[in-house]
Scaffold this motif. Structure first.
Motif, PDB file in Angstrom:
ATOM      1  N   GLN A  66      19.785  97.518 -29.615  1.00 32.64           N
ATOM      2  CA  GLN A  66      20.899  96.640 -29.965  1.00 32.64           C
ATOM      3  C   GLN A  66      20.504  95.421 -30.577  1.00 32.64           C
ATOM      4  O   GLN A  66      21.086  94.990 -31.891  1.00 32.64           O
ATOM      5  CB  GLN A  66      22.054  96.332 -28.964  1.00 32.64           C
ATOM      6  CG  GLN A  66      22.694  97.410 -28.505  1.00 32.64           C
ATOM      7  CD  GLN A  66      23.500  97.022 -27.372  1.00 32.64           C
ATOM      8  OE1 GLN A  66      23.072  96.340 -26.373  1.00 32.64           O
ATOM      9  NE2 GLN A  66      24.881  97.306 -27.358  1.00 32.64           N
ATOM     10  N   TYR A  69      18.979  95.979 -34.320  1.00 30.51           N
ATOM     11  CA  TYR A  69      19.730  96.712 -35.239  1.00 30.51           C
ATOM     12  C   TYR A  69      20.712  95.192 -35.775  1.00 30.51           C
ATOM     13  O   TYR A  69      20.670  95.179 -36.794  1.00 30.51           O
ATOM     14  CB  TYR A  69      21.014  97.365 -34.631  1.00 30.51           C
ATOM     15  CG  TYR A  69      22.046  97.647 -35.534  1.00 30.51           C
ATOM     16  CD1 TYR A  69      21.818  98.811 -36.449  1.00 30.51           C
ATOM     17  CD2 TYR A  69      23.270  97.259 -35.572  1.00 30.51           C
ATOM     18  CE1 TYR A  69      22.634  99.440 -37.227  1.00 30.51           C
ATOM     19  CE2 TYR A  69      24.367  97.935 -36.422  1.00 30.51           C
ATOM     20  CZ  TYR A  69      24.011  98.823 -37.078  1.00 30.51           C
ATOM     21  OH  TYR A  69      25.039  99.235 -37.929  1.00 30.51           O
ATOM     22  N   SER A  70      21.084  94.470 -34.943  1.00 33.28           N
ATOM     23  CA  SER A  70      21.909  93.220 -35.246  1.00 33.28           C
ATOM     24  C   SER A  70      21.161  92.359 -36.089  1.00 33.28           C
ATOM     25  O   SER A  70      21.757  91.560 -37.292  1.00 33.28           O
ATOM     26  CB  SER A  70      22.669  92.691 -34.353  1.00 33.28           C
ATOM     27  OG  SER A  70      21.817  91.992 -33.190  1.00 33.28           O
ATOM     28  N   LYS A  73      20.372  93.644 -39.566  1.00 29.17           N
ATOM     29  CA  LYS A  73      21.807  93.368 -40.543  1.00 29.17           C
ATOM     30  C   LYS A  73      21.913  91.921 -40.976  1.00 29.17           C
ATOM     31  O   LYS A  73      22.054  91.750 -42.279  1.00 29.17           O
ATOM     32  CB  LYS A  73      22.890  93.699 -39.736  1.00 29.17           C
ATOM     33  CG  LYS A  73      23.286  95.357 -39.429  1.00 29.17           C
ATOM     34  CD  LYS A  73      23.308  96.141 -40.757  1.00 29.17           C
ATOM     35  CE  LYS A  73      23.588  97.508 -40.503  1.00 29.17           C
ATOM     36  NZ  LYS A  73      23.645  98.162 -41.779  1.00 29.17           N
ATOM     37  N   LYS A  74      21.459  91.116 -40.186  1.00 34.77           N
ATOM     38  CA  LYS A  74      21.421  89.685 -40.679  1.00 34.77           C
ATOM     39  C   LYS A  74      20.492  89.560 -41.669  1.00 34.77           C
ATOM     40  O   LYS A  74      20.688  88.898 -42.722  1.00 34.77           O
ATOM     41  CB  LYS A  74      21.050  88.586 -39.552  1.00 34.77           C
ATOM     42  CG  LYS A  74      22.291  88.430 -38.550  1.00 34.77           C
ATOM     43  CD  LYS A  74      22.089  87.400 -37.576  1.00 34.77           C
ATOM     44  CE  LYS A  74      23.169  87.638 -36.461  1.00 34.77           C
ATOM     45  NZ  LYS A  74      22.397  87.448 -34.972  1.00 34.77           N
TER      46      LYS A  74
END
Length: 386
Positions: A66, A69-70, A73-74
């Motif tokens: 998790q 992934y985040s 994306k940032k």
């Protein structure tokens, strides 16, 4: 038991046994690290991901997936981040896989983690495969299962003389997931079929010669290589490739050694081009070479259900996009969690460690087309979506 003790007697083990040793280590994950399990840092032009669970060979748990992934994306949106580097702490492993033992326990207890783990992991694999900025993995040391998923779909994979690659999932009643259905059938000839069904291990320069890694660099040059990459000013893929090529040119280790499977490729291509596992087994028997018979021996120890699922997964994946493959693999992951062999494989290899799984069904011919079709069927609202 230290990993060095585990891996030292490797020559005496069949690859099946070695696979189980690796898988045992995957099951050892305890969430006791007070330190961060993954470091996500901006350095120079790059976002750097460092997997930090060396005691369990940097295997991925749900929270790491998790976080990565985040953060990816940032970074994709930040103009000042123009490159991603992913690596693992320690000399033993880049990442030996996902936390399959936790997933097995959750599946048995009908907990949501069993669905969520694979959903989020495959979303991460897809994000890497479609990433807009250069993505470089240092696959130094053991790189298996989930570790392959966070590296192989990126633009650049740098292997070293210590890299050990394998997708050993058929030994635990699973299948080579994390996009295996996409990259394995795209390897030279039928190499990917051999790797998928037998869990065959590629080491060092062979990881590049087999088409898994894009570059090969001596391990003692990785620190310098990273410095040079971080020093680039908003690099393009071409700039990154130039730096990696320069380092590769200087590497002399095993430079002139032929690919370990080169002499067997004709045999692999003919034996593994069959459309059924039964026919592959017959082909290996008829081939009769020591190499073919060794592969036959290994295949016969694997979960028959896994073998059938895997062959169809690879065949279907050869004409699908990565997102389509991951949607298919998510369906298969849930089919394995509904079934028997995955839990039995985890029990035999990671829990009781008796190395003696009793597969059900025990014979290939007991696995019907109807059962297989059911494994590949849409999950409706529960399907993976991107």
């Amino acid at each position: 038991m230290g990993l060095s003790e585990v891996l030292r007697p490797v020559s005496r083990f069949s690859s099946f046994k070695r696979t189980q040793i690796i898988l045992q280590h995957l099951g050892m994950s305890k969430h006791t690290d007070s330190e961060s399990e993954v470091f996500l840092e901006r350095k120079g032009c790059a976002g750097v991901i460092t997997l930090n669970r060396p005691k369990v060979l940097n295997s991925l748990n749900f929270s790491m997936i998790q976080q990565i992934y985040s953060q990816l994306k940032k970074w994709e949106q930040e103009p000042e981040t123009s490159l991603i580097i992913i690596k693992g702490v320690g000399e033993k492993a880049f990442c030996a896989g996902g936390d399959v033992k936790a997933v097995s326990e959750a599946g048995k207890a009908k907990q949501k983690l069993a669905q969520d783990f694979f959903r989020e992991e495959y979303m991460l694999n897809c994000a890497i495969g479609t990433y807009q900025k250069p993505y470089v993995s240092f696959i130094h040391g053991i790189t298996m299962g989930g570790g392959v998923g966070v590296s192989v779909h990126g633009h650049f994979r740098v292997a070293t003389e210590k890299t050990v690659f394998a997708m050993p999932e058929t030994a635990i009643g699973f299948f080579p997931d994390v996009g295996g259905g996409y990259f394995l059938p795209r390897l030279p000839g039928k190499l990917g079929y051999l790797l998928a069904l037998t869990g065959f291990r590629l080491k060092g320069r062979d990881v590049q010669k087999g088409g898994i890694a894009t570059h090969f660099v001596d391990s003692d040059k990785l620190t310098m290589l990273e410095k040079d990459l971080l020093a680039l000013k908003s690099p393009s893929k071409e700039n990154v490739a130039e730096v990696l090529d320069t380092y590769q040119k200087k590497s002399k280790i095993d430079q002139d050694k032929p690919f370990i499977l080169e002499e067997h490729m004709d045999s692999i291509n003919s034996c593994f081009s069959a459309s059924t596992v039964e026919q592959i087994i017959q082909n290996l028997q008829e081939d009769g070479s020591p190499f073919a018979l060794e592969q036959l021996k290994i295949i016969k120890k694997m979960s028959p259900t896994s073998l059938k699922i895997t062959l169809r997964q690879i065949m279907e994946g050869s004409s699908k996009s990565l997102p389509e493959v991951l949607i298919m693999e998510y369906r298969l992951s849930q089919a394995c969690l509904r079934g028997y062999d995955f839990y039995e494989g985890i029990r035999a290899v990671l829990v009781d460690k008796d190395q003696n799984p009793k597969w059900k069904p025990a014979k290939l011919e007991e696995i019907t087309d109807e059962f297989l079709n059911d494994c590949f069927k849409s999950l409706g609202n529960d399907d993976l979506r991107f």
